[in-house]
Design a protein around this motif. Structure first.
Motif, mmCIF file in Angstrom:
data_model
loop_
_atom_site.group_PDB
_atom_site.id
_atom_site.type_symbol
_atom_site.label_atom_id
_atom_site.label_comp_id
_atom_site.label_asym_id
_atom_site.label_seq_id
_atom_site.Cartn_x
_atom_site.Cartn_y
_atom_site.Cartn_z
ATOM 1 N N VAL A 87 0.800 -1.230 0.000
ATOM 2 C CA VAL A 87 0.000 0.000 0.000
ATOM 3 C C VAL A 87 0.833 1.281 0.000
ATOM 4 O O VAL A 87 0.271 2.370 -0.106
ATOM 5 N N HIS A 88 2.161 1.165 0.118
ATOM 6 C CA HIS A 88 2.988 2.379 0.143
ATOM 7 C C HIS A 88 4.311 2.097 -0.543
ATOM 8 O O HIS A 88 5.181 1.402 -0.016
ATOM 9 N N VAL A 416 0.354 2.082 9.006
ATOM 10 C CA VAL A 416 0.958 1.337 7.895
ATOM 11 C C VAL A 416 2.412 1.101 8.290
ATOM 12 O O VAL A 416 3.252 1.987 8.179
ATOM 13 N N PHE A 417 2.691 -0.101 8.805
ATOM 14 C CA PHE A 417 3.969 -0.370 9.454
ATOM 15 C C PHE A 417 5.049 -0.824 8.482
ATOM 16 O O PHE A 417 4.793 -1.573 7.535
ATOM 17 N N HIS A 418 6.276 -0.417 8.785
ATOM 18 C CA HIS A 418 7.457 -0.969 8.132
ATOM 19 C C HIS A 418 7.660 -2.414 8.578
ATOM 20 O O HIS A 418 7.244 -2.817 9.664
ATOM 21 N N SER A 419 8.359 -3.192 7.746
ATOM 22 C CA SER A 419 8.797 -4.538 8.150
ATOM 23 C C SER A 419 10.190 -4.773 7.563
ATOM 24 O O SER A 419 10.468 -5.812 6.986
ATOM 25 N N ILE A 451 -6.691 -2.610 12.949
ATOM 26 C CA ILE A 451 -6.465 -3.024 11.558
ATOM 27 C C ILE A 451 -5.280 -2.231 11.020
ATOM 28 O O ILE A 451 -5.283 -1.002 11.048
ATOM 29 N N TRP A 452 -4.264 -2.949 10.563
ATOM 30 C CA TRP A 452 -3.054 -2.292 10.071
ATOM 31 C C TRP A 452 -2.603 -2.961 8.782
ATOM 32 O O TRP A 452 -3.038 -4.058 8.437
ATOM 33 N N ALA A 453 -1.729 -2.278 8.072
ATOM 34 C CA ALA A 453 -1.226 -2.799 6.798
ATOM 35 C C ALA A 453 0.299 -2.772 6.795
ATOM 36 O O ALA A 453 0.925 -2.016 7.546
ATOM 37 N N MET A 454 0.877 -3.608 5.938
ATOM 38 C CA MET A 454 2.325 -3.617 5.755
ATOM 39 C C MET A 454 2.669 -2.962 4.430
ATOM 40 O O MET A 454 1.840 -2.860 3.531
ATOM 41 N N ALA A 497 -2.134 -9.046 7.060
ATOM 42 C CA ALA A 497 -1.871 -7.606 7.069
ATOM 43 C C ALA A 497 -1.613 -7.093 5.656
ATOM 44 O O ALA A 497 -2.079 -6.015 5.272
ATOM 45 N N TYR A 498 -0.866 -7.857 4.864
ATOM 46 C CA TYR A 498 -0.582 -7.458 3.486
ATOM 47 C C TYR A 498 -1.848 -7.438 2.636
ATOM 48 O O TYR A 498 -2.049 -6.532 1.821
ATOM 49 N N CYS A 499 -2.691 -8.447 2.810
ATOM 50 C CA CYS A 499 -3.829 -8.630 1.907
ATOM 51 C C CYS A 499 -5.106 -7.989 2.440
ATOM 52 O O CYS A 499 -5.673 -7.086 1.817
ATOM 53 N N VAL A 500 -5.571 -8.434 3.614
ATOM 54 C CA VAL A 500 -6.810 -7.900 4.183
ATOM 55 C C VAL A 500 -6.593 -6.473 4.668
ATOM 56 O O VAL A 500 -7.381 -5.561 4.360
#
Length: 557
Positions: A87-88, A416-419, A451-454, A497-500
Protein backbone atom coordinates in the motif's frame (compact mmCIF):
# COMPACT_ATOMS: atom_id res chain seq x y z
CA UNK A 1 -26.23 -23.43 -27.43
CA UNK A 2 -22.99 -24.47 -25.66
CA UNK A 3 -23.41 -25.57 -22.06
CA UNK A 4 -20.61 -23.21 -20.93
CA UNK A 5 -22.67 -20.20 -22.03
CA UNK A 6 -25.82 -21.14 -20.11
CA UNK A 7 -26.14 -19.42 -16.75
CA UNK A 8 -27.90 -22.39 -15.10
CA UNK A 9 -29.40 -25.71 -16.08
CA UNK A 10 -32.13 -27.36 -14.10
CA UNK A 11 -32.16 -31.08 -13.52
CA UNK A 12 -34.93 -33.13 -11.94
CA UNK A 13 -33.24 -35.24 -9.29
CA UNK A 14 -35.16 -37.32 -6.75
CA UNK A 15 -38.22 -35.16 -7.18
CA UNK A 16 -36.37 -31.85 -6.66
CA UNK A 17 -35.16 -29.17 -9.01
CA UNK A 18 -31.39 -28.49 -8.46
CA UNK A 19 -29.46 -25.59 -9.98
CA UNK A 20 -26.41 -26.66 -11.97
CA UNK A 21 -23.53 -24.15 -11.63
CA UNK A 22 -22.55 -22.27 -14.76
CA UNK A 23 -19.24 -23.23 -16.31
CA UNK A 24 -16.24 -21.31 -14.98
CA UNK A 25 -13.47 -19.82 -17.10
CA UNK A 26 -10.66 -21.05 -14.82
CA UNK A 27 -10.45 -23.63 -12.07
CA UNK A 28 -7.55 -24.19 -9.70
CA UNK A 29 -7.71 -27.62 -8.11
CA UNK A 30 -5.75 -29.88 -5.75
CA UNK A 31 -4.18 -26.95 -3.91
CA UNK A 32 -3.56 -25.60 -0.44
CA UNK A 33 -5.52 -22.35 -0.53
CA UNK A 34 -5.04 -19.87 2.31
CA UNK A 35 -8.39 -18.11 2.14
CA UNK A 36 -7.92 -15.65 5.06
CA UNK A 37 -11.67 -15.98 5.67
CA UNK A 38 -10.79 -16.94 9.26
CA UNK A 39 -7.55 -17.98 11.00
CA UNK A 40 -6.32 -21.27 9.58
CA UNK A 41 -9.04 -21.43 6.91
CA UNK A 42 -7.99 -23.60 3.94
CA UNK A 43 -9.60 -24.85 0.73
CA UNK A 44 -8.56 -27.29 -2.03
CA UNK A 45 -9.96 -25.61 -5.11
CA UNK A 46 -11.63 -22.53 -6.53
CA UNK A 47 -13.46 -21.43 -9.65
CA UNK A 48 -13.21 -18.11 -11.49
CA UNK A 49 -15.63 -16.58 -13.97
CA UNK A 50 -14.46 -13.43 -15.66
CA UNK A 51 -12.46 -11.51 -13.06
CA UNK A 52 -14.29 -12.81 -9.99
CA UNK A 53 -14.07 -15.86 -7.73
CA UNK A 54 -17.38 -17.74 -8.00
CA UNK A 55 -16.71 -20.79 -5.84
CA UNK A 56 -14.25 -21.95 -3.18
CA UNK A 57 -14.26 -25.43 -1.67
CA UNK A 58 -13.03 -28.98 -2.08
CA UNK A 59 -12.05 -30.61 -5.35
CA UNK A 60 -15.36 -32.42 -5.82
CA UNK A 61 -17.58 -29.38 -5.29
CA UNK A 62 -15.51 -27.17 -7.59
CA UNK A 63 -15.44 -29.82 -10.32
CA UNK A 64 -19.16 -29.14 -10.85
CA UNK A 65 -18.16 -25.74 -12.27
CA UNK A 66 -16.12 -27.28 -15.10
CA UNK A 67 -17.41 -27.00 -18.64
CA UNK A 68 -16.02 -27.87 -22.07
CA UNK A 69 -14.15 -24.56 -22.32
CA UNK A 70 -12.99 -24.30 -18.69
CA UNK A 71 -9.23 -24.10 -18.17
CA UNK A 72 -8.27 -26.37 -15.26
CA UNK A 73 -4.92 -26.05 -13.46
CA UNK A 74 -3.81 -28.85 -11.16
CA UNK A 75 -1.75 -27.19 -8.42
CA UNK A 76 -0.29 -30.50 -7.21
CA UNK A 77 -0.52 -29.33 -3.62
CA UNK A 78 1.00 -25.90 -4.12
CA UNK A 79 -0.12 -23.01 -1.94
CA UNK A 80 -2.39 -20.16 -3.03
CA UNK A 81 -2.73 -16.82 -1.25
CA UNK A 82 -4.61 -13.66 -2.18
CA UNK A 83 -2.59 -11.26 -4.32
CA UNK A 84 -0.25 -9.14 -2.21
CA UNK A 85 -1.05 -5.45 -1.80
CA UNK A 86 1.89 -3.12 -1.08
CA UNK A 87 0.00 0.00 0.00
CA UNK A 88 2.99 2.38 0.14
CA UNK A 89 5.66 2.55 -2.53
CA UNK A 90 7.54 5.05 -4.63
CA UNK A 91 7.88 3.17 -7.93
CA UNK A 92 10.09 4.49 -10.69
CA UNK A 93 11.03 3.35 -14.18
CA UNK A 94 13.76 0.74 -14.53
CA UNK A 95 16.54 1.43 -17.05
CA UNK A 96 19.77 -0.33 -17.91
CA UNK A 97 22.61 1.19 -15.89
CA UNK A 98 24.46 2.63 -18.91
CA UNK A 99 21.63 5.00 -19.85
CA UNK A 100 22.65 8.58 -18.97
CA UNK A 101 19.42 9.10 -17.01
CA UNK A 102 19.67 5.77 -15.13
CA UNK A 103 20.05 6.00 -11.35
CA UNK A 104 22.49 3.50 -9.87
CA UNK A 105 20.92 1.07 -7.40
CA UNK A 106 23.27 0.86 -4.42
CA UNK A 107 21.41 -1.34 -1.93
CA UNK A 108 23.66 -4.34 -2.52
CA UNK A 109 26.94 -2.41 -2.52
CA UNK A 110 28.79 -3.80 0.49
CA UNK A 111 31.97 -1.73 0.82
CA UNK A 112 33.15 1.82 0.29
CA UNK A 113 35.72 0.59 -2.23
CA UNK A 114 32.95 -1.07 -4.28
CA UNK A 115 30.85 2.10 -4.17
CA UNK A 116 33.75 4.24 -5.39
CA UNK A 117 34.50 1.74 -8.16
CA UNK A 118 30.88 1.65 -9.36
CA UNK A 119 30.62 5.46 -9.41
CA UNK A 120 33.98 5.68 -11.17
CA UNK A 121 32.77 3.32 -13.91
CA UNK A 122 29.59 5.35 -14.32
CA UNK A 123 31.69 8.52 -14.57
CA UNK A 124 33.77 6.95 -17.35
CA UNK A 125 30.68 6.77 -19.62
CA UNK A 126 29.12 10.08 -18.50
CA UNK A 127 30.01 13.46 -20.07
CA UNK A 128 31.96 15.72 -17.74
CA UNK A 129 29.77 18.11 -15.77
CA UNK A 130 26.72 15.82 -15.99
CA UNK A 131 25.08 14.70 -12.74
CA UNK A 132 25.59 11.09 -11.60
CA UNK A 133 22.83 9.78 -9.34
CA UNK A 134 22.60 6.75 -7.08
CA UNK A 135 19.99 5.56 -4.63
CA UNK A 136 19.53 3.34 -1.57
CA UNK A 137 23.06 3.39 -0.16
CA UNK A 138 23.30 1.75 3.24
CA UNK A 139 26.01 3.12 5.53
CA UNK A 140 25.87 -0.05 7.65
CA UNK A 141 27.02 -2.01 4.60
CA UNK A 142 29.58 0.59 3.56
CA UNK A 143 31.06 0.90 7.03
CA UNK A 144 30.31 4.60 7.40
CA UNK A 145 28.67 7.50 5.60
CA UNK A 146 29.91 8.21 2.04
CA UNK A 147 31.09 11.76 2.68
CA UNK A 148 32.47 14.03 -0.04
CA UNK A 149 35.96 12.76 0.82
CA UNK A 150 35.00 9.34 -0.59
CA UNK A 151 32.76 10.50 -3.43
CA UNK A 152 35.54 12.77 -4.69
CA UNK A 153 37.64 9.63 -5.26
CA UNK A 154 35.07 8.54 -7.86
CA UNK A 155 35.11 11.84 -9.78
CA UNK A 156 35.93 15.49 -9.38
CA UNK A 157 34.72 16.21 -12.92
CA UNK A 158 31.08 15.30 -12.29
CA UNK A 159 28.53 16.34 -9.67
CA UNK A 160 27.59 13.21 -7.70
CA UNK A 161 24.49 12.82 -5.57
CA UNK A 162 23.47 9.55 -3.94
CA UNK A 163 20.48 9.05 -1.65
CA UNK A 164 20.26 6.99 1.50
CA UNK A 165 18.10 3.87 1.77
CA UNK A 166 15.66 5.89 3.89
CA UNK A 167 15.25 8.50 1.16
CA UNK A 168 15.78 11.22 3.79
CA UNK A 169 19.55 11.68 3.55
CA UNK A 170 21.74 12.44 0.57
CA UNK A 171 25.48 12.45 0.00
CA UNK A 172 27.13 14.93 -2.38
CA UNK A 173 30.68 15.30 -3.63
CA UNK A 174 32.69 18.51 -3.51
CA UNK A 175 31.81 19.42 -7.12
CA UNK A 176 28.07 19.46 -6.31
CA UNK A 177 28.54 21.29 -3.01
CA UNK A 178 30.62 23.94 -4.75
CA UNK A 179 28.17 24.67 -7.58
CA UNK A 180 25.34 24.68 -5.01
CA UNK A 181 27.10 27.35 -2.96
CA UNK A 182 27.13 25.14 0.13
CA UNK A 183 30.01 25.99 2.45
CA UNK A 184 30.78 26.60 6.12
CA UNK A 185 28.60 29.72 6.06
CA UNK A 186 25.50 27.83 4.95
CA UNK A 187 22.72 27.71 7.55
CA UNK A 188 20.59 24.69 8.39
CA UNK A 189 17.02 25.25 7.13
CA UNK A 190 13.97 24.40 9.27
CA UNK A 191 13.49 20.64 9.29
CA UNK A 192 16.95 19.88 7.88
CA UNK A 193 20.67 19.82 8.62
CA UNK A 194 24.09 19.74 6.96
CA UNK A 195 26.56 17.43 8.63
CA UNK A 196 29.96 19.01 9.16
CA UNK A 197 33.54 17.85 9.62
CA UNK A 198 35.85 18.78 12.48
CA UNK A 199 36.63 22.11 10.80
CA UNK A 200 32.97 23.08 10.52
CA UNK A 201 32.79 22.55 6.76
CA UNK A 202 29.86 20.57 5.27
CA UNK A 203 31.05 16.99 4.77
CA UNK A 204 28.52 16.21 2.02
CA UNK A 205 25.86 14.45 4.12
CA UNK A 206 22.63 16.38 3.66
CA UNK A 207 19.63 15.65 5.88
CA UNK A 208 15.94 16.15 5.20
CA UNK A 209 14.93 19.63 3.97
CA UNK A 210 18.58 20.71 3.61
CA UNK A 211 18.37 19.00 0.23
CA UNK A 212 16.63 22.15 -0.99
CA UNK A 213 19.98 23.93 -0.78
CA UNK A 214 21.30 21.88 -3.70
CA UNK A 215 21.47 23.59 -7.07
CA UNK A 216 18.57 23.38 -9.49
CA UNK A 217 20.79 24.20 -12.45
CA UNK A 218 19.35 22.20 -15.33
CA UNK A 219 22.65 22.31 -17.21
CA UNK A 220 23.99 19.45 -15.07
CA UNK A 221 20.93 17.22 -15.55
CA UNK A 222 21.19 14.22 -17.88
CA UNK A 223 18.89 14.23 -20.93
CA UNK A 224 15.36 13.11 -20.13
CA UNK A 225 14.17 9.76 -21.44
CA UNK A 226 11.55 9.99 -24.15
CA UNK A 227 7.96 9.33 -23.05
CA UNK A 228 8.20 5.95 -24.76
CA UNK A 229 11.41 5.07 -22.90
CA UNK A 230 9.91 6.16 -19.60
CA UNK A 231 6.73 4.15 -20.12
CA UNK A 232 8.82 1.12 -21.06
CA UNK A 233 10.81 1.64 -17.85
CA UNK A 234 7.59 1.52 -15.82
CA UNK A 235 6.55 -1.63 -17.67
CA UNK A 236 9.82 -3.23 -16.56
CA UNK A 237 9.26 -2.09 -12.99
CA UNK A 238 5.71 -3.37 -12.67
CA UNK A 239 6.31 -6.63 -14.54
CA UNK A 240 8.98 -7.45 -11.98
CA UNK A 241 6.54 -6.64 -9.18
CA UNK A 242 3.93 -8.97 -10.71
CA UNK A 243 6.56 -11.72 -10.76
CA UNK A 244 7.09 -11.18 -7.02
CA UNK A 245 3.39 -11.74 -6.24
CA UNK A 246 2.25 -8.12 -6.00
CA UNK A 247 -1.12 -7.48 -7.63
CA UNK A 248 -1.91 -4.07 -6.09
CA UNK A 249 0.36 -1.19 -5.14
CA UNK A 250 -0.07 2.26 -3.62
CA UNK A 251 2.02 5.12 -4.99
CA UNK A 252 2.43 7.42 -2.01
CA UNK A 253 3.50 10.67 -3.62
CA UNK A 254 1.98 10.81 -7.06
CA UNK A 255 2.56 13.83 -9.29
CA UNK A 256 0.28 15.01 -12.11
CA UNK A 257 2.74 13.59 -14.64
CA UNK A 258 2.65 10.19 -12.95
CA UNK A 259 -1.17 10.27 -12.88
CA UNK A 260 -1.09 10.47 -16.68
CA UNK A 261 1.38 7.58 -16.82
CA UNK A 262 -0.89 5.41 -14.68
CA UNK A 263 -3.88 6.35 -16.81
CA UNK A 264 -1.94 5.19 -19.86
CA UNK A 265 -1.05 1.86 -18.22
CA UNK A 266 -4.66 1.24 -17.22
CA UNK A 267 -5.92 2.17 -20.71
CA UNK A 268 -3.45 -0.37 -22.13
CA UNK A 269 -4.88 -3.03 -19.85
CA UNK A 270 -1.74 -3.44 -17.78
CA UNK A 271 -2.65 -6.05 -15.10
CA UNK A 272 -1.69 -4.21 -11.90
CA UNK A 273 -4.07 -2.37 -9.57
CA UNK A 274 -2.92 1.16 -8.68
CA UNK A 275 -4.04 3.23 -5.70
CA UNK A 276 -2.63 6.76 -5.96
CA UNK A 277 -2.02 9.18 -3.10
CA UNK A 278 -1.44 12.59 -4.60
CA UNK A 279 1.42 14.62 -3.12
CA UNK A 280 0.11 17.49 -1.01
CA UNK A 281 1.94 19.94 -3.28
CA UNK A 282 -0.79 19.19 -5.84
CA UNK A 283 -3.75 19.31 -3.43
CA UNK A 284 -5.37 22.27 -5.19
CA UNK A 285 -5.38 20.34 -8.48
CA UNK A 286 -7.37 17.58 -6.77
CA UNK A 287 -9.76 20.04 -5.12
CA UNK A 288 -10.37 21.79 -8.46
CA UNK A 289 -10.95 18.52 -10.30
CA UNK A 290 -7.90 18.95 -12.52
CA UNK A 291 -6.73 15.67 -11.03
CA UNK A 292 -9.92 13.59 -10.95
CA UNK A 293 -11.08 11.35 -8.15
CA UNK A 294 -11.28 7.79 -9.48
CA UNK A 295 -12.80 4.63 -7.95
CA UNK A 296 -12.04 1.91 -10.50
CA UNK A 297 -10.79 -1.62 -9.88
CA UNK A 298 -7.48 -0.82 -11.57
CA UNK A 299 -7.08 2.85 -10.69
CA UNK A 300 -8.09 4.69 -7.53
CA UNK A 301 -7.41 8.33 -6.64
CA UNK A 302 -9.00 9.31 -3.35
CA UNK A 303 -6.17 10.25 -1.02
CA UNK A 304 -3.50 12.85 -0.27
CA UNK A 305 0.03 12.17 0.95
CA UNK A 306 1.55 14.58 3.44
CA UNK A 307 4.75 14.60 5.49
CA UNK A 308 5.00 15.41 9.14
CA UNK A 309 8.34 14.34 10.52
CA UNK A 310 11.50 12.74 9.36
CA UNK A 311 13.28 9.42 8.89
CA UNK A 312 13.36 6.32 11.07
CA UNK A 313 16.30 4.46 9.52
CA UNK A 314 17.94 7.76 8.62
CA UNK A 315 17.91 8.63 12.34
CA UNK A 316 16.37 12.07 11.92
CA UNK A 317 12.85 11.50 13.30
CA UNK A 318 11.79 13.58 16.30
CA UNK A 319 11.43 11.73 19.60
CA UNK A 320 10.61 12.42 23.25
CA UNK A 321 13.68 10.70 24.73
CA UNK A 322 17.18 11.22 23.30
CA UNK A 323 18.67 8.71 20.92
CA UNK A 324 20.86 6.07 22.54
CA UNK A 325 23.95 7.47 20.86
CA UNK A 326 26.47 10.22 21.40
CA UNK A 327 25.70 13.50 19.67
CA UNK A 328 28.98 14.38 17.91
CA UNK A 329 28.14 18.08 18.21
CA UNK A 330 28.03 17.98 22.03
CA UNK A 331 29.67 14.73 23.11
CA UNK A 332 26.50 13.87 25.06
CA UNK A 333 23.42 11.74 24.59
CA UNK A 334 21.24 14.74 23.86
CA UNK A 335 20.15 14.20 20.24
CA UNK A 336 16.36 14.16 19.75
CA UNK A 337 16.26 14.14 15.95
CA UNK A 338 15.17 17.00 13.72
CA UNK A 339 11.85 18.70 14.55
CA UNK A 340 9.26 18.81 11.75
CA UNK A 341 9.27 21.99 9.71
CA UNK A 342 5.50 22.41 10.22
CA UNK A 343 4.04 23.58 13.56
CA UNK A 344 1.00 21.99 15.20
CA UNK A 345 -1.12 24.92 14.03
CA UNK A 346 0.15 24.56 10.48
CA UNK A 347 -0.49 20.83 10.52
CA UNK A 348 -3.98 21.31 11.96
CA UNK A 349 -4.84 23.78 9.21
CA UNK A 350 -3.62 21.49 6.43
CA UNK A 351 -5.34 18.38 7.79
CA UNK A 352 -8.59 20.34 8.28
CA UNK A 353 -8.55 21.47 4.64
CA UNK A 354 -8.05 17.94 3.32
CA UNK A 355 -10.54 16.44 5.74
CA UNK A 356 -13.21 18.97 4.74
CA UNK A 357 -12.87 17.75 1.14
CA UNK A 358 -13.53 14.17 2.27
CA UNK A 359 -10.13 12.97 1.11
CA UNK A 360 -8.27 10.25 2.95
CA UNK A 361 -4.89 11.34 4.37
CA UNK A 362 -1.75 9.22 4.35
CA UNK A 363 0.69 11.08 6.63
CA UNK A 364 4.35 10.11 6.86
CA UNK A 365 5.40 10.14 10.51
CA UNK A 366 8.02 8.09 12.39
CA UNK A 367 9.00 9.55 15.76
CA UNK A 368 6.65 9.30 18.74
CA UNK A 369 6.74 13.07 19.16
CA UNK A 370 5.74 13.53 15.51
CA UNK A 371 3.01 10.89 15.62
CA UNK A 372 1.30 12.53 18.61
CA UNK A 373 1.08 15.76 16.60
CA UNK A 374 -0.51 13.91 13.66
CA UNK A 375 -3.07 12.21 15.90
CA UNK A 376 -3.95 15.56 17.45
CA UNK A 377 -4.49 17.10 13.99
CA UNK A 378 -6.69 14.16 12.92
CA UNK A 379 -8.74 14.39 16.12
CA UNK A 380 -9.29 18.13 15.82
CA UNK A 381 -10.29 17.90 12.16
CA UNK A 382 -12.81 15.13 12.84
CA UNK A 383 -14.25 16.92 15.87
CA UNK A 384 -14.86 20.06 13.83
CA UNK A 385 -16.01 18.34 10.62
CA UNK A 386 -16.81 14.64 11.11
CA UNK A 387 -16.17 12.35 8.15
CA UNK A 388 -17.31 8.87 9.12
CA UNK A 389 -15.06 5.98 8.09
CA UNK A 390 -12.48 8.26 6.43
CA UNK A 391 -9.71 5.81 7.47
CA UNK A 392 -6.84 8.27 7.77
CA UNK A 393 -3.45 6.60 7.82
CA UNK A 394 -0.08 7.08 9.51
CA UNK A 395 2.66 5.94 7.18
CA UNK A 396 5.44 3.94 8.90
CA UNK A 397 4.20 4.84 12.41
CA UNK A 398 7.53 3.52 13.62
CA UNK A 399 8.20 4.61 17.22
CA UNK A 400 5.13 4.23 19.39
CA UNK A 401 3.98 3.80 22.97
CA UNK A 402 0.80 2.46 24.51
CA UNK A 403 -0.80 5.90 24.58
CA UNK A 404 -0.26 6.32 20.84
CA UNK A 405 -1.76 2.90 20.08
CA UNK A 406 -4.74 3.63 22.34
CA UNK A 407 -5.43 6.83 20.38
CA UNK A 408 -5.04 4.98 17.06
CA UNK A 409 -7.54 2.35 18.21
CA UNK A 410 -10.03 4.91 19.54
CA UNK A 411 -9.89 7.08 16.42
CA UNK A 412 -9.87 4.17 13.88
CA UNK A 413 -6.59 5.34 12.36
CA UNK A 414 -4.75 2.87 10.13
CA UNK A 415 -1.07 2.43 10.93
CA UNK A 416 0.96 1.34 7.89
CA UNK A 417 3.97 -0.37 9.45
CA UNK A 418 7.46 -0.97 8.13
CA UNK A 419 8.80 -4.54 8.15
CA UNK A 420 12.36 -3.86 7.07
CA UNK A 421 14.35 -4.95 10.12
CA UNK A 422 15.96 -7.62 7.94
CA UNK A 423 17.40 -4.91 5.67
CA UNK A 424 17.82 -1.77 7.78
CA UNK A 425 17.74 -3.15 11.31
CA UNK A 426 21.38 -2.26 11.98
CA UNK A 427 20.47 1.43 11.82
CA UNK A 428 17.61 1.08 14.31
CA UNK A 429 19.62 0.10 17.35
CA UNK A 430 20.37 3.76 18.17
CA UNK A 431 16.84 3.96 19.62
CA UNK A 432 17.73 1.76 22.60
CA UNK A 433 16.20 -1.41 24.04
CA UNK A 434 13.18 0.24 25.68
CA UNK A 435 11.99 1.85 22.46
CA UNK A 436 12.80 -1.21 20.34
CA UNK A 437 10.07 -3.05 22.23
CA UNK A 438 7.47 -0.64 20.77
CA UNK A 439 8.75 0.10 17.28
CA UNK A 440 6.77 -1.25 14.33
CA UNK A 441 4.44 -2.70 17.03
CA UNK A 442 2.72 -5.34 14.93
CA UNK A 443 2.10 -7.83 17.76
CA UNK A 444 0.62 -5.26 20.11
CA UNK A 445 -1.53 -3.73 17.36
CA UNK A 446 -2.81 -7.16 16.32
CA UNK A 447 -3.68 -8.12 19.88
CA UNK A 448 -5.51 -4.80 20.34
CA UNK A 449 -7.65 -5.47 17.26
CA UNK A 450 -6.18 -2.56 15.32
CA UNK A 451 -6.47 -3.02 11.56
CA UNK A 452 -3.05 -2.29 10.07
CA UNK A 453 -1.23 -2.80 6.80
CA UNK A 454 2.33 -3.62 5.75
CA UNK A 455 4.37 -1.94 3.07
CA UNK A 456 7.83 -1.84 1.54
CA UNK A 457 8.21 1.92 1.04
CA UNK A 458 10.11 0.82 -2.07
CA UNK A 459 12.75 1.82 -2.86
CA UNK A 460 13.53 2.25 0.85
CA UNK A 461 13.35 -1.53 1.15
CA UNK A 462 12.79 -4.26 -1.42
CA UNK A 463 9.22 -4.76 -2.64
CA UNK A 464 9.26 -8.58 -2.79
CA UNK A 465 6.45 -9.68 -0.41
CA UNK A 466 8.30 -12.74 0.87
CA UNK A 467 11.16 -10.51 2.06
CA UNK A 468 8.72 -8.21 3.80
CA UNK A 469 6.95 -11.17 5.44
CA UNK A 470 10.33 -12.33 6.73
CA UNK A 471 10.96 -8.85 8.14
CA UNK A 472 7.68 -8.91 10.07
CA UNK A 473 7.87 -12.50 11.27
CA UNK A 474 11.56 -12.80 12.24
CA UNK A 475 12.61 -9.14 12.69
CA UNK A 476 16.28 -10.05 12.50
CA UNK A 477 18.74 -7.31 11.50
CA UNK A 478 21.61 -8.07 9.11
CA UNK A 479 23.98 -8.18 12.09
CA UNK A 480 21.84 -10.86 13.75
CA UNK A 481 20.16 -8.63 16.36
CA UNK A 482 16.43 -9.19 16.87
CA UNK A 483 14.60 -5.87 16.60
CA UNK A 484 11.69 -6.02 19.06
CA UNK A 485 11.29 -9.76 19.60
CA UNK A 486 8.05 -9.12 21.52
CA UNK A 487 6.49 -7.68 18.33
CA UNK A 488 6.96 -10.78 16.19
CA UNK A 489 3.83 -12.10 14.47
CA UNK A 490 2.95 -15.35 12.71
CA UNK A 491 3.26 -15.89 8.97
CA UNK A 492 -0.49 -16.02 8.35
CA UNK A 493 -0.96 -12.85 10.41
CA UNK A 494 1.63 -11.11 8.24
CA UNK A 495 -0.07 -12.31 5.06
CA UNK A 496 -3.39 -11.04 6.41
CA UNK A 497 -1.87 -7.61 7.07
CA UNK A 498 -0.58 -7.46 3.49
CA UNK A 499 -3.83 -8.63 1.91
CA UNK A 500 -6.81 -7.90 4.18
CA UNK A 501 -5.22 -4.90 5.88
CA UNK A 502 -4.03 -3.62 2.53
CA UNK A 503 -7.52 -3.78 1.03
CA UNK A 504 -9.02 -2.09 4.09
CA UNK A 505 -6.75 0.95 3.68
CA UNK A 506 -8.49 1.82 0.41
CA UNK A 507 -12.06 0.81 1.35
CA UNK A 508 -11.76 -2.28 -0.87
CA UNK A 509 -12.12 -5.06 1.69
CA UNK A 510 -15.30 -6.21 -0.07
CA UNK A 511 -13.47 -6.45 -3.42
CA UNK A 512 -10.12 -8.01 -2.60
CA UNK A 513 -7.84 -9.33 0.11
CA UNK A 514 -9.38 -12.79 0.68
CA UNK A 515 -10.05 -15.90 -1.38
CA UNK A 516 -13.82 -15.89 -1.04
CA UNK A 517 -16.78 -15.88 -3.40
CA UNK A 518 -17.46 -12.49 -4.94
CA UNK A 519 -13.98 -11.04 -4.59
CA UNK A 520 -11.61 -10.24 -7.43
CA UNK A 521 -9.56 -13.21 -8.58
CA UNK A 522 -6.15 -11.78 -7.65
CA UNK A 523 -4.08 -14.76 -6.55
CA UNK A 524 -0.52 -15.92 -6.02
CA UNK A 525 0.71 -19.51 -6.34
CA UNK A 526 3.69 -20.34 -4.11
CA UNK A 527 5.93 -23.37 -4.47
CA UNK A 528 5.75 -24.01 -0.71
CA UNK A 529 3.44 -23.27 2.19
CA UNK A 530 5.02 -20.32 4.03
CA UNK A 531 2.92 -21.04 7.14
CA UNK A 532 4.46 -24.51 7.64
CA UNK A 533 7.98 -24.14 6.24
CA UNK A 534 10.95 -23.26 8.42
CA UNK A 535 10.65 -19.48 8.87
CA UNK A 536 14.37 -19.07 8.19
CA UNK A 537 13.49 -19.92 4.56
CA UNK A 538 10.48 -17.62 4.37
CA UNK A 539 12.10 -14.92 2.23
CA UNK A 540 13.15 -17.56 -0.32
CA UNK A 541 9.76 -19.19 -0.93
CA UNK A 542 9.37 -19.07 -4.74
CA UNK A 543 6.46 -17.37 -6.48
CA UNK A 544 5.37 -19.65 -9.32
CA UNK A 545 2.33 -17.85 -10.69
CA UNK A 546 0.49 -14.55 -10.34
CA UNK A 547 -3.15 -14.15 -11.38
CA UNK A 548 -4.88 -10.77 -11.67
CA UNK A 549 -8.59 -10.62 -12.36
CA UNK A 550 -8.62 -14.26 -13.45
CA UNK A 551 -5.73 -13.76 -15.92
CA UNK A 552 -2.39 -15.49 -15.50
CA UNK A 553 0.04 -12.57 -15.73
CA UNK A 554 3.20 -14.31 -14.54
CA UNK A 555 4.29 -17.93 -14.72
CA UNK A 556 2.85 -20.91 -16.51
CA UNK A 557 0.39 -23.61 -15.41
Amino acid sequence: MRIGCILSLLFFISGHLVAQPSAADLILTNGNIITLQSPGSRAQALAITGSVIVAVGDNASIQTHAGPNTKVIDLHGRTVTPGFNDVHQHPSPVYTWDKPYATLELDTVSSMASLIDLLRRKAAITPKGMLIRGSRYNEARLGHQPTREYLDQASTDHPILISHASGHLQAANSYLLRISGIDRNSKDPPGGALERDANGDPDGIIKESAGRLLTHDRSIEPPRPTPEEELDGYHRCFRAMLASGLTSIGDCWTTPAKVKMYQTLVAEGFPMRFNLYIGVDYLDQVLSGQIPRVHGDFLRIEGIKIFHGNSFSGKTCWVYEPYDTINPATGKKDYYGIPPARSQAGLDSLVSKINHAGLQIACHSNGDREIDMVLTAYERAQAADPKPDIRNRIEHCSITNQSILDRIKRDSIIPVFHSYANELGNQLQVYGAKRLAMIMPTRTATDMGIIWAMHSDYSVSRYEPMRRLDGAVRRIAPNGTVIGANQRIGVEEAIKAYCVGGAYTSHEEDRKGRVVVGQLADLVVLAEDPTTEDVTRLKDVPVEMTIVGGRIVYGQP
